[in-house]
Design a protein around this motif. Sequence first.
Motif, PDB file in Angstrom:
ATOM      1  N   GLY A   1      50.945  27.773  30.157  1.00  0.00           N
ATOM      2  CA  GLY A   1      51.919  26.738  30.452  1.00  0.00           C
ATOM      3  C   GLY A   1      53.354  27.195  30.326  1.00  0.00           C
ATOM      4  O   GLY A   1      54.250  26.628  30.951  1.00  0.00           O
ATOM      5  N   ASP A   2      53.591  28.244  29.503  1.00  0.00           N
ATOM      6  CA  ASP A   2      54.961  28.699  29.289  1.00  0.00           C
ATOM      7  C   ASP A   2      55.193  30.120  29.781  1.00  0.00           C
ATOM      8  O   ASP A   2      56.203  30.736  29.435  1.00  0.00           O
ATOM      9  CB  ASP A   2      55.324  28.600  27.804  1.00  0.00           C
ATOM     10  CG  ASP A   2      54.464  29.508  26.931  1.00  0.00           C
ATOM     11  OD1 ASP A   2      53.448  30.044  27.432  1.00  0.00           O
ATOM     12  OD2 ASP A   2      54.809  29.702  25.748  1.00  0.00           O
ATOM     13  N   ALA A   3      54.258  30.660  30.581  1.00  0.00           N
ATOM     14  CA  ALA A   3      54.429  32.039  31.058  1.00  0.00           C
ATOM     15  C   ALA A   3      53.678  32.253  32.365  1.00  0.00           C
ATOM     16  O   ALA A   3      52.640  31.625  32.612  1.00  0.00           O
ATOM     17  CB  ALA A   3      53.917  33.029  30.014  1.00  0.00           C
ATOM     18  N   CYS A   4      54.217  33.156  33.188  1.00  0.00           N
ATOM     19  CA  CYS A   4      53.530  33.579  34.407  1.00  0.00           C
ATOM     20  C   CYS A   4      52.588  34.739  34.097  1.00  0.00           C
ATOM     21  O   CYS A   4      52.770  35.463  33.113  1.00  0.00           O
ATOM     22  CB  CYS A   4      54.541  34.029  35.459  1.00  0.00           C
ATOM     23  SG  CYS A   4      55.468  32.686  36.220  1.00  0.00           S
ATOM     24  N   GLY A   5      51.599  34.915  34.960  1.00  0.00           N
ATOM     25  CA  GLY A   5      50.680  36.032  34.815  1.00  0.00           C
ATOM     26  C   GLY A   5      50.228  36.543  36.167  1.00  0.00           C
ATOM     27  O   GLY A   5      50.258  35.822  37.169  1.00  0.00           O
ATOM     28  N   VAL A   6      49.823  37.814  36.185  1.00  0.00           N
ATOM     29  CA  VAL A   6      49.265  38.437  37.383  1.00  0.00           C
ATOM     30  C   VAL A   6      47.964  39.123  36.975  1.00  0.00           C
ATOM     31  O   VAL A   6      47.955  39.928  36.040  1.00  0.00           O
ATOM     32  CB  VAL A   6      50.216  39.482  37.994  1.00  0.00           C
ATOM     33  CG1 VAL A   6      49.626  40.036  39.288  1.00  0.00           C
ATOM     34  CG2 VAL A   6      51.587  38.895  38.241  1.00  0.00           C
ATOM     35  N   VAL A   7      46.884  38.801  37.650  1.00  0.00           N
ATOM     36  CA  VAL A   7      45.581  39.378  37.304  1.00  0.00           C
ATOM     37  C   VAL A   7      44.833  39.771  38.570  1.00  0.00           C
ATOM     38  O   VAL A   7      45.105  39.257  39.655  1.00  0.00           O
ATOM     39  CB  VAL A   7      44.718  38.388  36.495  1.00  0.00           C
ATOM     40  CG1 VAL A   7      45.335  38.084  35.140  1.00  0.00           C
ATOM     41  CG2 VAL A   7      44.492  37.091  37.266  1.00  0.00           C
ATOM     42  N   ALA A   8      43.894  40.681  38.400  1.00  0.00           N
ATOM     43  CA  ALA A   8      42.917  40.942  39.441  1.00  0.00           C
ATOM     44  C   ALA A   8      41.720  40.043  39.186  1.00  0.00           C
ATOM     45  O   ALA A   8      41.463  39.626  38.049  1.00  0.00           O
ATOM     46  CB  ALA A   8      42.492  42.404  39.414  1.00  0.00           C
ATOM     47  N   ASP A   9      40.972  39.737  40.230  1.00  0.00           N
ATOM     48  CA  ASP A   9      39.788  38.890  40.095  1.00  0.00           C
ATOM     49  C   ASP A   9      38.657  39.732  39.520  1.00  0.00           C
ATOM     50  O   ASP A   9      37.892  40.368  40.244  1.00  0.00           O
ATOM     51  CB  ASP A   9      39.399  38.319  41.460  1.00  0.00           C
ATOM     52  CG  ASP A   9      38.353  37.216  41.352  1.00  0.00           C
ATOM     53  OD1 ASP A   9      37.558  37.243  40.390  1.00  0.00           O
ATOM     54  OD2 ASP A   9      38.319  36.344  42.241  1.00  0.00           O
ATOM     55  N   GLU A  10      38.559  39.759  38.194  1.00  0.00           N
ATOM     56  CA  GLU A  10      37.587  40.614  37.506  1.00  0.00           C
ATOM     57  C   GLU A  10      36.142  40.221  37.849  1.00  0.00           C
ATOM     58  O   GLU A  10      35.279  41.090  38.039  1.00  0.00           O
ATOM     59  CB  GLU A  10      37.788  40.522  35.989  1.00  0.00           C
ATOM     60  CG  GLU A  10      39.188  40.823  35.505  1.00  0.00           C
ATOM     61  CD  GLU A  10      39.461  42.311  35.396  1.00  0.00           C
ATOM     62  OE1 GLU A  10      38.638  43.115  35.903  1.00  0.00           O
ATOM     63  OE2 GLU A  10      40.495  42.675  34.819  1.00  0.00           O
ATOM     64  N   GLU A  11      35.878  38.928  37.928  1.00  0.00           N
ATOM     65  CA  GLU A  11      34.513  38.486  38.228  1.00  0.00           C
ATOM     66  C   GLU A  11      34.107  38.927  39.632  1.00  0.00           C
ATOM     67  O   GLU A  11      32.972  39.375  39.853  1.00  0.00           O
ATOM     68  CB  GLU A  11      34.402  36.969  38.089  1.00  0.00           C
ATOM     69  CG  GLU A  11      32.973  36.460  38.302  1.00  0.00           C
ATOM     70  CD  GLU A  11      32.804  35.000  37.948  1.00  0.00           C
ATOM     71  OE1 GLU A  11      31.909  34.351  38.527  1.00  0.00           O
ATOM     72  OE2 GLU A  11      33.557  34.492  37.084  1.00  0.00           O
ATOM     73  N   LEU A  12      35.014  38.817  40.587  1.00  0.00           N
ATOM     74  CA  LEU A  12      34.723  39.287  41.935  1.00  0.00           C
ATOM     75  C   LEU A  12      34.441  40.782  41.928  1.00  0.00           C
ATOM     76  O   LEU A  12      33.572  41.268  42.664  1.00  0.00           O
ATOM     77  CB  LEU A  12      35.896  38.972  42.864  1.00  0.00           C
ATOM     78  CG  LEU A  12      35.778  39.488  44.303  1.00  0.00           C
ATOM     79  CD1 LEU A  12      34.535  38.928  44.996  1.00  0.00           C
ATOM     80  CD2 LEU A  12      37.036  39.160  45.099  1.00  0.00           C
ATOM     81  N   GLY A  13      35.158  41.542  41.089  1.00  0.00           N
ATOM     82  CA  GLY A  13      34.908  42.972  40.995  1.00  0.00           C
ATOM     83  C   GLY A  13      33.493  43.279  40.557  1.00  0.00           C
ATOM     84  O   GLY A  13      32.817  44.145  41.137  1.00  0.00           O
ATOM     85  N   GLY A  14      33.010  42.590  39.516  1.00  0.00           N
ATOM     86  CA  GLY A  14      31.627  42.785  39.081  1.00  0.00           C
ATOM     87  C   GLY A  14      30.641  42.398  40.161  1.00  0.00           C
ATOM     88  O   GLY A  14      29.607  43.058  40.362  1.00  0.00           O
TER      89      GLY A  14
END
Length: 332
Positions: free
Chosen positions: A147-160
């Motif tokens: 709620g107080d920060a942005c984030g950038v991630v890869a779709d880890e579940e899709l990778g598996g």
Amino acid sequence: MTDVARLAGVSLGTVSNVLNTPNLVAAGTRERVERAIEELGFVRNRTARSLAMGRADTVGFVIVDLANSLFLDIARGAEEAFDTKHKRLLLANSDVDLAKQTGHIELFEETQVAGILLAPLDAPLEAAQQARGRGMPVVQVNWPGSGDACGVVADEELGGYLAAKHVIALGRRRLVFAGGPFSLSAVAARRRGVLRACEESRGVEIETIETPRITVRGGHSLGVMLAERPPHERPDALVCASDALAFGAMQPLLAAGVSVPEDLAVVGFDNNRMSTDSPVRITSVGQPGLEMGRVGAELLMEEIALGDRHEHRTIVLPPSLHERASTIGGRG
């Protein structure tokens, strides 16, 4: 700057222009000021400049592990984005140590950088939360926002999912997923993706093995354990939560006469240097490191520019499968 101006016989404003907008200064005057700077050994104080101007042109980036080439790619992507806005990037390696991570965040805050990128440990982010509470913009990379920060991630579940679907499409029916501890969010997500792919496929058996860490040493222990099994009890495909784990597992398996990929197909995760340096090149799920760094930098610059009007969000980027000899054989 006063000493430089006196020695060069120019005004303080001219010295400032030489440092910040040299194209506005006549060539002869600029050369005279530059000679004075060199003679006096003058180095500008960026902290004082930031205090005077009310803003900094430097950004801090705390990275969990620079030994992992994924984070080098993330740093390169971030630097490219910051370069377009004339901001300097300062790197700090926490080396998988929470105390060092906290110390680096505190140091960047003390030096009043414009903002902080954080590729964190899988741990409570109290130092980052405290810095944000004091008004420091912090964007998390390889970690979701809040709620107080942005984030950038890869779709880890899709990778598996992609990894498991790949070996299943090759006809493998006895799969092992290995990684750990399962409490790590990335490992847990990759495991979920593998399980989902197996559930969607008929006649596929899946075994999960929790390892203490996803390191080469942990992989070696895993490989010894699998090599000691009778051939009919071994899996015909091994999906690992990291390239390091896959690299370590393959060594004792190959030494025991297990052929890769004929007897056992192997997939890693991260697509780092180990996947291509292995005696049998390892098929790996790659995360878009350059893009993650670029997007993280753009989110941070947006937050710096907009302040309280900035909307926090998490950007999810897709991974990709890189097929190599450990699953497809030949010269892959």
